[in-house]
Enzyme design. Sequence first.
Site, PDB file in Angstrom:
ATOM      1  N   GLN A 104      -2.058   7.538  14.954  1.00  0.00           N
ATOM      2  CA  GLN A 104      -1.279   6.084  15.040  1.00  0.00           C
ATOM      3  C   GLN A 104      -0.357   6.519  15.538  1.00  0.00           C
ATOM      4  OE1 GLN A 104      -0.306   5.686  11.613  1.00  0.00           O
ATOM      5  NE2 GLN A 104       1.788   4.683  12.014  1.00  0.00           N
TER       6      GLN A 104
ATOM      7  N   VAL B  57       4.774  -0.710  12.136  1.00  0.00           N
ATOM      8  CA  VAL B  57       4.003  -0.200  12.633  1.00  0.00           C
ATOM      9  C   VAL B  57       4.691   1.806  12.920  1.00  0.00           C
ATOM     10  CG1 VAL B  57       2.021   1.762  13.927  1.00  0.00           C
ATOM     11  CG2 VAL B  57       2.192  -1.320  13.791  1.00  0.00           C
TER      12      VAL B  57
ATOM     13  N   SER C  19       4.484   7.940   9.025  1.00  0.00           N
ATOM     14  CA  SER C  19       3.826   6.930   8.132  1.00  0.00           C
ATOM     15  C   SER C  19       3.175   7.697   7.443  1.00  0.00           C
ATOM     16  CB  SER C  19       2.492   6.258   9.046  1.00  0.00           C
ATOM     17  OG  SER C  19       2.069   5.527   8.204  1.00  0.00           O
TER      18      SER C  19
ATOM     19  N   HIS D  81       0.059   7.232   6.258  1.00  0.00           N
ATOM     20  CA  HIS D  81      -1.061   7.228   6.417  1.00  0.00           C
ATOM     21  C   HIS D  81      -1.184   8.073   6.994  1.00  0.00           C
ATOM     22  CE1 HIS D  81      -2.553   3.385   5.406  1.00  0.00           C
ATOM     23  NE2 HIS D  81      -1.629   2.596   5.900  1.00  0.00           N
TER      24      HIS D  81
ATOM     25  N   ASP E 257      -4.801   1.131   2.042  1.00  0.00           N
ATOM     26  CA  ASP E 257      -4.407   0.530   1.738  1.00  0.00           C
ATOM     27  C   ASP E 257      -5.415  -0.669   1.466  1.00  0.00           C
ATOM     28  OD1 ASP E 257      -1.824   0.535   3.073  1.00  0.00           O
ATOM     29  OD2 ASP E 257      -3.106   0.504   4.901  1.00  0.00           O
TER      30      ASP E 257
ATOM     31  N   GLU F 209       4.412  -5.101   0.554  1.00  0.00           N
ATOM     32  CA  GLU F 209       3.876  -4.881   1.042  1.00  0.00           C
ATOM     33  C   GLU F 209       2.569  -4.583  -0.356  1.00  0.00           C
ATOM     34  OE1 GLU F 209       3.107  -1.943   3.694  1.00  0.00           O
ATOM     35  OE2 GLU F 209       3.506  -2.939   5.700  1.00  0.00           O
TER      36      GLU F 209
ATOM     37  N   HIS G 141      -0.606  -1.781  -0.460  1.00  0.00           N
ATOM     38  CA  HIS G 141       0.205  -0.635   0.686  1.00  0.00           C
ATOM     39  C   HIS G 141       0.293   0.157  -0.810  1.00  0.00           C
ATOM     40  CE1 HIS G 141       0.842   2.191   3.195  1.00  0.00           C
ATOM     41  NE2 HIS G 141       2.118   2.736   2.017  1.00  0.00           N
TER      42      HIS G 141
END
Length: 307
Positions: free
Chosen positions: A181, A210, A216, A218, A225, A273, A276
């Site tokens: 990241q 980002v 994040s 993630h 995603d 999104e 996502h």
Amino acid sequence: MNPSSQYPHRRRLTRAEARRRRRNRAIRRVAGLTLVACVLVGGVSFLLHRKAPVPAASAASALPAASSTAASEAAANGLFGKNEAASSAVSSEPAAPDNALGLTAEEASAMLADPLMVLVNHANKMPDNYTFDTKECGSSTSVNKTLQTVACDAFLAMQKAAAADGVTVWMQSGYRSVSDQTKLYERKTQYYRDKGYDEATAKEKAAAIVNPPGYSEHNCGLAADLNSPEHTGLDEGFENTAAFRWLCQHAGEYGFILRYPKGAEEKTEITYEPWHWRYVGPENAAKINASGLCFEDYIAALQSIAA
């Protein structure tokens, strides 16, 4: 005057006629006596009832009082135990929670403590002690192929169900380490530096696309995603695919929610999104989807209830 002309001639009755007349007279006498007897009996009965004592008001009121006493004694002896128990159960039942989510403070606290409900965004960094195992479930073209094990198993089950309906869903990007990241964020920041923006503005613009390291989803292995052969890019075009339509109908059954829905940008601080999706578990997903709230607002509601 001739006597015979004054009085008409009377024919003498035969023996049979005489007997018939005597029988008729007897019948009339019996009927008359019966009628008299009936009248006498009726009169006597009337007089007797007329003279019968009427119950006093105090005696009459004593009857319902006695019935009430009997009922009270029966209840005390447990004859109505079942009804009383049911009535007691109803009266002692706790009132429904007075909030839009229909949750008690304990239930809200439990949801907030669930590791699958961790809130990671611009303002909330992933906890430093947040640890987990990962498992591979990405497509052959995916950039990051893994998710938390529980989320990975759920995705594979969801992917199989979609395939049974003739729909292909791929995971293009899953878990990203904090170091990965960091690289992505620095690369995007440098992009805006090269555009001539100062350092603060470059980082601000980079963060809009980002998330900074540790901020994040993630990084916690719960965000995926998704794309499909219909649309391999991670952009809004994905919403026009059969895969996206299928996910909107069924993803919640497998514990995934659309993390950044259209119209919630002000709260999520992330643009819409459709690709996502975030794993929160089937029970949590059902509650969040039923509320109609984005994840940020749902967490805020839970915190308010639990406080």
